[in-house]
Enzyme design. Structure first.
Site, PDB file in Angstrom:
ATOM      1  N   THR A 173      25.517   8.641  -1.399  1.00  0.00           N
ATOM      2  CA  THR A 173      25.611   9.604  -0.294  1.00  0.00           C
ATOM      3  C   THR A 173      26.304  10.875  -0.757  1.00  0.00           C
ATOM      4  O   THR A 173      27.207  10.804  -1.580  1.00  0.00           O
ATOM      5  CB  THR A 173      26.515   8.973   0.774  1.00  0.00           C
ATOM      6  OG1 THR A 173      25.876   7.806   1.207  1.00  0.00           O
ATOM      7  CG2 THR A 173      26.820   9.895   1.924  1.00  0.00           C
ATOM      8  N   VAL A 202      23.108   1.363  10.615  1.00  0.00           N
ATOM      9  CA  VAL A 202      23.754   2.669  10.448  1.00  0.00           C
ATOM     10  C   VAL A 202      25.035   2.441   9.656  1.00  0.00           C
ATOM     11  O   VAL A 202      25.774   1.487   9.933  1.00  0.00           O
ATOM     12  CB  VAL A 202      24.073   3.304  11.826  1.00  0.00           C
ATOM     13  CG1 VAL A 202      24.944   4.545  11.671  1.00  0.00           C
ATOM     14  CG2 VAL A 202      22.778   3.650  12.565  1.00  0.00           C
ATOM     15  N   GLY A 203      25.294   3.294   8.688  1.00  0.00           N
ATOM     16  CA  GLY A 203      26.500   3.131   7.867  1.00  0.00           C
ATOM     17  C   GLY A 203      27.648   3.991   8.379  1.00  0.00           C
ATOM     18  O   GLY A 203      27.662   4.446   9.526  1.00  0.00           O
ATOM     19  N   ASP A 204      28.599   4.219   7.507  1.00  0.00           N
ATOM     20  CA  ASP A 204      29.779   5.014   7.865  1.00  0.00           C
ATOM     21  C   ASP A 204      29.498   6.523   7.880  1.00  0.00           C
ATOM     22  O   ASP A 204      30.187   7.284   8.560  1.00  0.00           O
ATOM     23  CB  ASP A 204      30.886   4.773   6.826  1.00  0.00           C
ATOM     24  CG  ASP A 204      30.428   5.203   5.426  1.00  0.00           C
ATOM     25  OD1 ASP A 204      29.380   4.693   4.965  1.00  0.00           O
ATOM     26  OD2 ASP A 204      31.082   6.064   4.815  1.00  0.00           O
ATOM     27  N   THR A 224      32.294   7.604   0.500  1.00  0.00           N
ATOM     28  CA  THR A 224      31.007   7.084   0.044  1.00  0.00           C
ATOM     29  C   THR A 224      31.250   5.662  -0.447  1.00  0.00           C
ATOM     30  O   THR A 224      32.380   5.286  -0.752  1.00  0.00           O
ATOM     31  CB  THR A 224      30.378   8.003  -1.046  1.00  0.00           C
ATOM     32  OG1 THR A 224      29.186   7.396  -1.540  1.00  0.00           O
ATOM     33  CG2 THR A 224      31.308   8.265  -2.203  1.00  0.00           C
ATOM     34  N   GLY A 225      30.182   4.880  -0.491  1.00  0.00           N
ATOM     35  CA  GLY A 225      30.343   3.486  -0.901  1.00  0.00           C
ATOM     36  C   GLY A 225      29.738   2.570   0.143  1.00  0.00           C
ATOM     37  O   GLY A 225      28.934   3.008   0.969  1.00  0.00           O
ATOM     38  N   GLY A 227      29.194   1.180   3.279  1.00  0.00           N
ATOM     39  CA  GLY A 227      29.595   1.704   4.579  1.00  0.00           C
ATOM     40  C   GLY A 227      30.327   0.710   5.460  1.00  0.00           C
ATOM     41  O   GLY A 227      31.251   1.072   6.191  1.00  0.00           O
TER      42      GLY A 227
HETATM   43  C1  SD4 Z   1      26.222   3.865   3.637  1.00  0.00           C
HETATM   44  N1  SD4 Z   1      28.137   4.961   2.721  1.00  0.00           N
HETATM   45  O1  SD4 Z   1      25.197   4.043   4.266  1.00  0.00           O
HETATM   46  C2  SD4 Z   1      26.704   4.950   2.721  1.00  0.00           C
HETATM   47  C3  SD4 Z   1      26.101   4.732   1.396  1.00  0.00           C
HETATM   48  C4  SD4 Z   1      26.786   5.447   0.293  1.00  0.00           C
HETATM   49  O2  SD4 Z   1      27.010   5.964  -1.866  1.00  0.00           O
HETATM   50  O3  SD4 Z   1      27.774   6.080   0.413  1.00  0.00           O
HETATM   51  N2  SD4 Z   1      26.322   5.382  -0.863  1.00  0.00           N
HETATM   52  O4  SD4 Z   1      26.866   2.816   3.677  1.00  0.00           O
END
Ligand code: SD4
Length: 315
Positions: A173, A202-204, A224-225, A227
Site C-alpha cells: 500500500t 476492507v483493510g486498515d 502499511t502491512g 491490515g
Molecule cells: C491492507 N494494509 O489492505 C493493507 C495492505 C498493505 O502493504 O499495506 N500492504 O491490509
C-alpha cells in the site's frame, strides 16, 4: 488598509500563518521504495503552489495511474473471486476526512475519497454506493484488467491458499504524508488491499485512525502491512496521540509497534505478519518502524529525494 495586528486594541488577533523558512521546501513521506515516484509528483504540486492536501492526492494518483502496479489501483491483484477492489482515504489539515472502501472499476480512489470529504456530509462510502457517487461526480467507469494480476490470480486458484507473505507485492500500500509551504499537514492512503482477500474485505488503509491520521497541531501517521493487525490497534491515531504526549515520531512509531504486537499476540504468530508505520510531527521530524526488517520509505525533504530503510523490532 492597515494590518489588523497593527491596531493596538486588536493586537490579540493571531497572525495568519505565513510561509516560514523551515517549511519553504515542504516535506513528503511515502511508504516503500515506490514512494519516490509518488513523492516527486507531490513535490511538483508543491512547487506549483499546491497545498498539502493537493500534494498527497497527486502522489496517490501518480501510483494509481500505474496500471502495472500489483498493489494499488486498477492494476492491483484481485480478491479470491477475481475482482480488484480498492480502498483509499485522505485527511486534510482541518481534520476533514474522506474514505472509500471496496470500490470497483474506478481509476482514482484517492480522488473519490477527496470528493467525499469535500462534497458530502459523510466520511466513508463503500461498494456500489461509492461507485455510484464516483460516476455521478464525473469519474468514469473503467473495466481495465491487468493481465499480470489475472495470471497471478489463476495461479493462486490452483491451491487457493490464503497466506500473505511479508514484505512482498501483496503488502505494498502507499501511505503518504505531506507538509506544505505554510506548514500544514495532510495525508492519504491508497491500495488494492491484500491479494486474494475474501470478497468484501476492507483493510486498515481507508479507515481513519488505523491506516492514516492527521492532526495539524501535532503530526501525522500512516501504516502499511497486514491490515487486520493494524485495525485491531488503531495505530495511526495512537501514534499521533503519543506524539501529542511529547514523544518524537520515532518513539511514537516504536511504542505503537509494541502495542500492536501485544494486541495481536494470541491471534496471529509474529512471523506471519508485517506491520509498518511512518510518521512526522509539525517540526518535520520523521519516524519509521516495523515489526520485521524490510520496510522502506521515501522521503522528499529540502528538495532532496531519498529512500531509507526503517528500523524494526525483530532483526
Ligand atoms: C491492507 N494494509 O489492505 C493493507 C495492505 C498493505 O502493504 O499495506 N500492504 O491490509
Amino acid at each position: 488598509m492597515a494590518a489588523l495586528s497593527a491596531l493596538p486594541f486588536l493586537s490579540f488577533i493571531p497572525e495568519k500563518k505565513k510561509p516560514v523558512d523551515r517549511y519553504k521546501k515542504g516535506l513528503v513521506l511515502s511508504t516503500w521504495n515506490f514512494g519516490l515516484k509518488a513523492n516527486a509528483a507531490a513535490a511538483i504540486t508543491l512547487q506549483n503552489g499546491g497545498k498539502a492536501v493537493d500534494m498527497v492526492e497527486a502522489a496517490g494518483r501518480e501510483m494509481e495511474s500505474d496500471l502495472t502496479e500489483l498493489s494499488i489501483g486498477l492494476g492491483g491483484l484481485p480478491d479470491r473471486e477475481g475482482h480488484t477492489t480498492l480502498d483509499a482515504c485522505i485527511m486534510n489539515h482541518e481534520g476533514k476526512a474522506g474514505s472509500v472502501c471496496f470500490l470497483e472499476k474506478i481509476m482514482h480512489p484517492v480522488s473519490v475519497a477527496r470528493a467525499i470529504m469535500e462534497k458530502t456530509p459523510h466520511v466513508i462510502l463503500v461498494g456500489d454506493g461509492a461507485q455510484q457517487f464516483a460516476v455521478e461526480n464525473g469519474f468514469s467507469k473503467d473495466n481495465y484488467v491487468n493481465p499480470a494480476a489475472e495470471k497471478a490470480w489463476k495461479e493462486w486458484l490452483i491451491k487457493s491458499e490464503y497466506k500473505p507473505v511479508i514484505n512482498i507485492e501483496n503488502h505494498d500500500t502507499i501511505g503518504i504524508l505531506a507538509q506544505d509551504a505554510i506548514g500544514n499537514l495532510s495525508g492519504a492512503c491508497t491500495t488494492s488491499g491484500l491479494a486474494f482477500k475474501m470478497r468484501g474485505r476492507v483493510g486498515d488503509s481507508p479507515i481513519i485512525g488505523s491506516g492514516l491520521y492527521v492532526d495539524n497541531e501535532v503530526g501525522a501517521a500512516t501504516a502499511t502491512g497486514l491490515g487486520e493487525t493494524i485495525l485491531r490497534s488503531c495505530s495511526s491515531f495512537l501514534i499521533v496521540e503519543l506524539m501529542r504526549q511529547g514523544k518524537s515520531p520515532q518513539e511514537a512509531c516504536e511504542e505503537a509497534i509494541h502495542r500492536l504486537v501485544k494486541i495481536n499476540e494470541h491471534i496471529i504468530k509474529i512471523e506471519d505478519y508485517q506491520a509498518c508505520f511512518l510518521a512526522c510531527n509539525t517540526n518535520g521530524d520523521v519516524g519509521a518502524y516495523s515489526v520485521h526488517p524490510g520496510f522502506t520509505y521515501a522521503i522528499w525533504k529540502d528538495g532532496k529525494p531519498e529512500v531509507l530503510p526503517s528500523k524494526s523490532l525483530l532483526s
